[in-house]
Structures are given as structure tokens and as C-alpha cells.
Design a protein around this motif. Structure first.
Motif, PDB file in Angstrom:
ATOM      1  N   SER A   1      -4.035   7.123  16.359  1.00 33.80           N
ATOM      2  CA  SER A   1      -4.671   8.106  15.485  1.00 33.80           C
ATOM      3  C   SER A   1      -6.032   8.554  15.997  1.00 33.80           C
ATOM      4  O   SER A   1      -6.480   9.662  15.705  1.00 33.80           O
ATOM      5  CB  SER A   1      -4.826   7.519  14.079  1.00 33.80           C
ATOM      6  OG  SER A   1      -5.571   6.307  14.123  1.00 33.80           O
TER       7      SER A   1
ATOM      8  N   LYS B   1       2.816  10.240   0.848  1.00 34.77           N
ATOM      9  CA  LYS B   1       1.602  10.265   0.037  1.00 34.77           C
ATOM     10  C   LYS B   1       1.737  11.288  -1.092  1.00 34.77           C
ATOM     11  O   LYS B   1       2.417  12.308  -0.944  1.00 34.77           O
ATOM     12  CB  LYS B   1       0.380  10.609   0.903  1.00 34.77           C
ATOM     13  CG  LYS B   1      -0.027   9.485   1.858  1.00 34.77           C
ATOM     14  CD  LYS B   1      -1.282   9.842   2.601  1.00 34.77           C
ATOM     15  CE  LYS B   1      -1.750   8.689   3.478  1.00 34.77           C
ATOM     16  NZ  LYS B   1      -2.185   7.530   2.678  1.00 34.77           N
TER      17      LYS B   1
ATOM     18  N   ARG C   1       0.581   4.359  -6.372  1.00 38.37           N
ATOM     19  CA  ARG C   1       0.070   4.275  -5.005  1.00 38.37           C
ATOM     20  C   ARG C   1       0.649   3.104  -4.226  1.00 38.37           C
ATOM     21  O   ARG C   1       0.105   2.743  -3.182  1.00 38.37           O
ATOM     22  CB  ARG C   1      -1.457   4.143  -5.030  1.00 38.37           C
ATOM     23  CG  ARG C   1      -2.162   5.256  -5.746  1.00 38.37           C
ATOM     24  CD  ARG C   1      -2.095   6.560  -4.982  1.00 38.37           C
ATOM     25  NE  ARG C   1      -2.792   7.640  -5.664  1.00 38.37           N
ATOM     26  CZ  ARG C   1      -2.918   8.873  -5.195  1.00 38.37           C
ATOM     27  NH1 ARG C   1      -2.369   9.163  -4.026  1.00 38.37           N
ATOM     28  NH2 ARG C   1      -3.537   9.795  -5.877  1.00 38.37           N
TER      29      ARG C   1
ATOM     30  N   SER D   1       0.833  -1.206   0.000  1.00 35.70           N
ATOM     31  CA  SER D   1       0.000   0.000   0.000  1.00 35.70           C
ATOM     32  C   SER D   1       0.864   1.251   0.000  1.00 35.70           C
ATOM     33  O   SER D   1       2.081   1.201   0.186  1.00 35.70           O
ATOM     34  CB  SER D   1      -0.918  -0.009   1.225  1.00 35.70           C
ATOM     35  OG  SER D   1      -0.159  -0.094   2.415  1.00 35.70           O
ATOM     36  N   GLU D   2       0.221   2.384  -0.197  1.00 36.42           N
ATOM     37  CA  GLU D   2       0.938   3.661  -0.257  1.00 36.42           C
ATOM     38  C   GLU D   2       1.508   4.018   1.108  1.00 36.42           C
ATOM     39  O   GLU D   2       0.806   3.947   2.119  1.00 36.42           O
ATOM     40  CB  GLU D   2      -0.006   4.770  -0.727  1.00 36.42           C
ATOM     41  CG  GLU D   2       0.678   6.113  -0.927  1.00 36.42           C
ATOM     42  CD  GLU D   2      -0.273   7.172  -1.443  1.00 36.42           C
ATOM     43  OE1 GLU D   2       0.189   8.236  -1.871  1.00 36.42           O
ATOM     44  OE2 GLU D   2      -1.495   6.915  -1.420  1.00 36.42           O
ATOM     45  N   PRO D   3       2.785   4.407   1.187  1.00 40.74           N
ATOM     46  CA  PRO D   3       3.372   4.769   2.487  1.00 40.74           C
ATOM     47  C   PRO D   3       2.694   5.991   3.087  1.00 40.74           C
ATOM     48  O   PRO D   3       2.363   6.948   2.375  1.00 40.74           O
ATOM     49  CB  PRO D   3       4.843   5.062   2.134  1.00 40.74           C
ATOM     50  CG  PRO D   3       5.073   4.411   0.815  1.00 40.74           C
ATOM     51  CD  PRO D   3       3.772   4.446   0.092  1.00 40.74           C
ATOM     52  N   GLU D   4       2.494   5.956   4.388  1.00 40.56           N
ATOM     53  CA  GLU D   4       1.831   7.068   5.071  1.00 40.56           C
ATOM     54  C   GLU D   4       2.687   8.332   5.035  1.00 40.56           C
ATOM     55  O   GLU D   4       2.150   9.439   4.999  1.00 40.56           O
ATOM     56  CB  GLU D   4       1.539   6.677   6.519  1.00 40.56           C
ATOM     57  CG  GLU D   4       0.473   5.613   6.684  1.00 40.56           C
ATOM     58  CD  GLU D   4      -0.904   6.101   6.267  1.00 40.56           C
ATOM     59  OE1 GLU D   4      -1.154   7.308   6.380  1.00 40.56           O
ATOM     60  OE2 GLU D   4      -1.723   5.273   5.833  1.00 40.56           O
ATOM     61  N   SER D   5       4.002   8.184   5.061  1.00 42.97           N
ATOM     62  CA  SER D   5       4.881   9.350   5.121  1.00 42.97           C
ATOM     63  C   SER D   5       5.217   9.930   3.752  1.00 42.97           C
ATOM     64  O   SER D   5       5.862  10.979   3.687  1.00 42.97           O
ATOM     65  CB  SER D   5       6.190   8.973   5.830  1.00 42.97           C
ATOM     66  OG  SER D   5       6.843   7.916   5.137  1.00 42.97           O
TER      67      SER D   5
END
Length: 421
Positions: free
Chosen positions: A295, A75, A81, A69-73
Motif C-alpha cells: 500500500s 467497507k 464494522r 475487523s471490517e473487511p477491506e473489500s
């Protein structure tokens, strides 16, 4: 197991079993007992044949994998993606899928005796300077660690200037970014069990670049890069400049602005320096707490910390409103360049202390020392200010602004080093 059970030969050799009997494409002879045990512990299967001392190692690994999946850091607004995962072979396949070129080379080696972790050095033959590849391999071979659990273990052992707050080794979790650095002539290092890829050399220019700068319009990317550079400068200079002007050079401020600040500071018990220092420490504490907080509670903490505490401190005359505004501007602009957050933190407090000691002269001295440090900094023998200073300009098509792709067919900033090699 069925081909082994239904074998017709009475006394088959190890070569025959590995090449023609076992129905799997990854079966090899491993005469070394230590290598066989390492593969066995890693999830492979070892087959021992009576009368033959050479074991057969068959690839039967099967791990629980995370989706790419796309890295959170990292985007992006537009572009791919997917990101690297903890699975080593999946990361290599992502690179190979994007670079359909036989010149893409992988060099594998195992390090750290307890974990026996695989580290892979990737480069493009004919594009990456051979001296750069040799330098990276030599530095990795010199590592003496008991275990490697993440790529940062490797990064701290091979990077230049380990005491500098500026990053001298690039990091990314995106395959497209890693491939772009390979095409530029850099070396990419992948570590088994880590989704973070390392790249060398790393220059200051790439810290102000975003992943989607090459997926959006040229003018939009150019404006974004300039805004990031301005934001980083403001984040480290504004608190120190505020303290220097109010503490030593009040005559440089407009009269109305000075009177407004003086009225806001009426009744505040702390001096300007301690006021800004306290606010910066509170902000860094809240940022660290928000990073470690789940979160679900992150938004609540930001509201309580940023709005409730700040408003209460100003209303109680414990802090002044201009100081809160200055720290808020520095905090927001500092987030525009995530790769330089560590350097921004060190420079922000260092310049603040210099301004509190000598005013604008201290601020200018601190900036001069920072520039001198950047001029002497190198990453794998590459100048850290490459493409940003007039005397070192092998490729200015992708510095502060980006040229259109039709004018930049070969984006290689290491061409001068390749010629020297």
C-alpha cells in the motif's frame, strides 16, 4: 490437571472422568482412534484411562486469532464494522449472536484427507427450502480434494457453470450480509481457516447491491443501484462502441465531434482498435500491479502509470487523447460493481473484438449472446435473472430499487422454490 491428580476413586470409568471429574464443559468420549488423532492434531487434549479403551477428548484449543475487523473489500458508510476471521468457531458465534433463533442449523463435516478441513453448512429450518440444503450437502460430499485451504476450493467444486465469467455462488466476509442471506432462505457455507463465507443460490441482482444499501435512505440506495447498473453497462460497451463508430459508422457521429476526434488522431500510427486494445491491456496490467504492490507504493504507481505514462503517450502522438478518455471512463465505471469485475473484463474484450470485426452489428450480436447466456444460467436450480425479468418476479420489492422496510417485512426471494419443494 488438578482434578485428575486429586481423584479419589481407585478405578474411575471414562464416563465418570468426562462428566463429573474434569472441570471443563467440552469433554467427550471418542472411541474412534482416527477421530481422536484428528482432534489431537487440531489442538485438543486426549486423556487415556487405564482399564478403559475409550479415550476422552477435551477441548483445549488455543490459536492466535485476528480481531474481527471490517473487511477491506466490503467497507460501508453506515452499519456494522466487524467481519469474519480465520477462526471457525468465532465465525459461527457471530452468526448465532445475530440469529437468536433455534431454527438456525449447522451441519459439520470434514473433507480433504491431508488437511481434514471442517466445512459447515448453515440454514434456517422452515425458511430455507429442504431441497436446497440437500443439494448443497450432496455437492460438498462429492468433492475429491487432497487439501482445502480456503473457501474458494469448495466454491469451484460446487458452483454451477464453472466456465461462466458470472459468479453463480455468492461470497462475503461480513456476518450481517451472511445473516441477511440466511433470512432470505439461502444456504451459507463456512470453511475452517477462511474468512470468506459462501452463499447459494446467487443471482445477478445481488451483484448490483452494496452492503450498506439497507442501512441508508431508500432513495439514496435506489439511485446508487441504478448508477451501478449504468456504470457496468458503460464499462463493457463504451470501448466497443467507440471502435464501431469510428471504424464502420462514422456517419452516426456529429460532424464537430468527428472532426475533433480526427484532429486528435492526426499523427497517431495505430488504428483505433489496436489503440483501445493496447490501452486496456496497460490498464489491466497497472491494476494487477497495484493489487500486488504494498500500500505504501500503490499511490506512487497509480500516479506514474495513470498520469505520467498517459500524458507522455499523448504528447508523443503514440496514442490519441479521445482513446485515453474512453478507456479511463470504462475503467472508472467498471469499479462500481466489484463482484462483476471478472465478467466485465471478459465482456469488454469480447465486445471490442466483435465491434472491430463487424461494427455495431457485431456489438449487438455480442450483447445478444450475453443476454442469452444469462437467461440459461442457473444457480442451484434458481434462475440467474430472478427479479430482473417480468416473467420471474416472486419479490420485486428489492430488485432495481428497494422498498421501505415497513413494506418489505419478509425479504425472501426463494418463496416460490419453497412452495414447489
Amino acid at each position: 490437571m488438578r482434578p485428575l491428580i486429586e481423584i479419589q476413586a481407585s478405578n474411575p470409568t471414562a464416563e465418570a472422568v468426562a462428566s463429573s471429574i474434569i472441570q471443563i464443559n467440552d469433554a467427550k468420549l471418542v472411541p474412534d482412534t482416527d477421530a481422536m488423532l484428528s482432534s489431537l492434531l487440531y489442538g485438543d487434549t486426549a486423556i487415556l484411562i487405564d482399564g478403559d479403551s475409550r479415550p476422552i477428548v477435551v477441548n483445549t484449543k488455543g490459536f492466535a486469532l485476528r480481531s474481527p475487523s471490517e473487511p477491506e473489500s466490503e467497507k460501508v458508510l453506515r452499519g456494522p464494522r466487524e467481519g469474519f476471521t480465520e477462526c471457525f468457531m468465532t465465525n459461527l458465534s457471530m452468526l448465532r449472536r445475530r440469529v437468536n433463533d433455534p431454527r438456525l442449523t449447522f451441519s459439520f463435516a470434514r473433507y480433504a484427507g491431508c488437511t481434514n478441513t471442517v466445512v459447515c453448512v448453515c440454514w434456517l429450518k422452515g425458511v430455507t427450502p429442504p431441497g436446497l440444503v440437500y443439494e448443497m450437502q450432496c455437492r460438498i460430499r462429492k468433492m475429491s480434494l487432497d487439501g482445502i485451504l480456503d473457501s474458494n476450493y469448495v466454491a469451484e467444486c460446487v458452483r454451477d457453470a464453472p466456465g461462466s465469467p458470472f459468479p453463480t455462488l455468492g461470497t462475503t466476509e461480513r456476518p450481517d450480509v451472511a445473516v441477511s442471506r440466511l433470512l432470505e432462505g439461502r444456504v451459507v457455507v463456512l470453511t475452517d481457516g477462511s474468512p470468506v463465507a459462501l452463499s447459494a443460490p446467487c443471482i445477478l441482482q445481488e451483484c448490483f447491491q452494496a452492503n450498506d444499501d439497507y442501512y441508508i435512505a431508500v432513495r439514496q440506495a435506489a439511485v446508487a443501484r441504478v448508477l451501478r447498473a449504468i456504470g457496468f453497462g458503460l464499462s463493457i460497451i463504451i470501448p466497443a462502441l467507440y471502435v464501431a463508430l469510428l471504424g464502420f459508422h462514422q456517419e452516426l457521429l456529429p460532424t464537430r465531434l468527428l472532426l475533433a476526434i480526427a484532429a486528435a488522431q492526426k499523427g497517431v500510427p495505430l488504428p483505433v482498435f489496436w489503440e483501445i486494445l493496447l490501452l486496456l491491456l496497460v490498464f489491466e496490467t497497472l491494476k494487477e500491479a497495484g493489487t500486488r504492490t504494498p500500500s505504501v507504493m500503490g499511490s506512487t504507481m497509480s500516479i506514474v502509470g495513470g498520469l505520467v505514462l498517459g500524458q507522455a503517450a499523448v504528447s508523443a502522438r503514440f496514442l490519441s487523447a479521445p482513446a485515453v478518455i474512453i478507456v479511463a471512463i470504462a475503467a472508472v465505471t467498471g469499479l462500481t460493481v466489484p463482484k462483476l469485475q471478472s465478467a466485465g473484463l471478459v465482456l469488454r474484450f469480447s465486445l471490442l473484438a466483435a465491434s472491430a470485426a463487424a461494427g455495431l452489428y457485431g456489438l449487438l450480436l455480442g450483447l445478444s449472446l450475453t443476454i442469452a447466456h444469462l437467461c440459461t444460467l442457473r444457480s442451484f436450480h434458481c434462475p440467474y435473472l430472478l427479479n430482473l425479468i417480468p416473467r420471474v418476479h416472486p419479490n420485486l420489492d428489492d430488485a432495481w430499487t428497494r422498498a421501505p422496510w415497513r413494506e418489505m417485512p419478509r425479504k425472501r426471494f426463494l418463496a416460490h422454490q419453497e412452495e414447489q419443494t
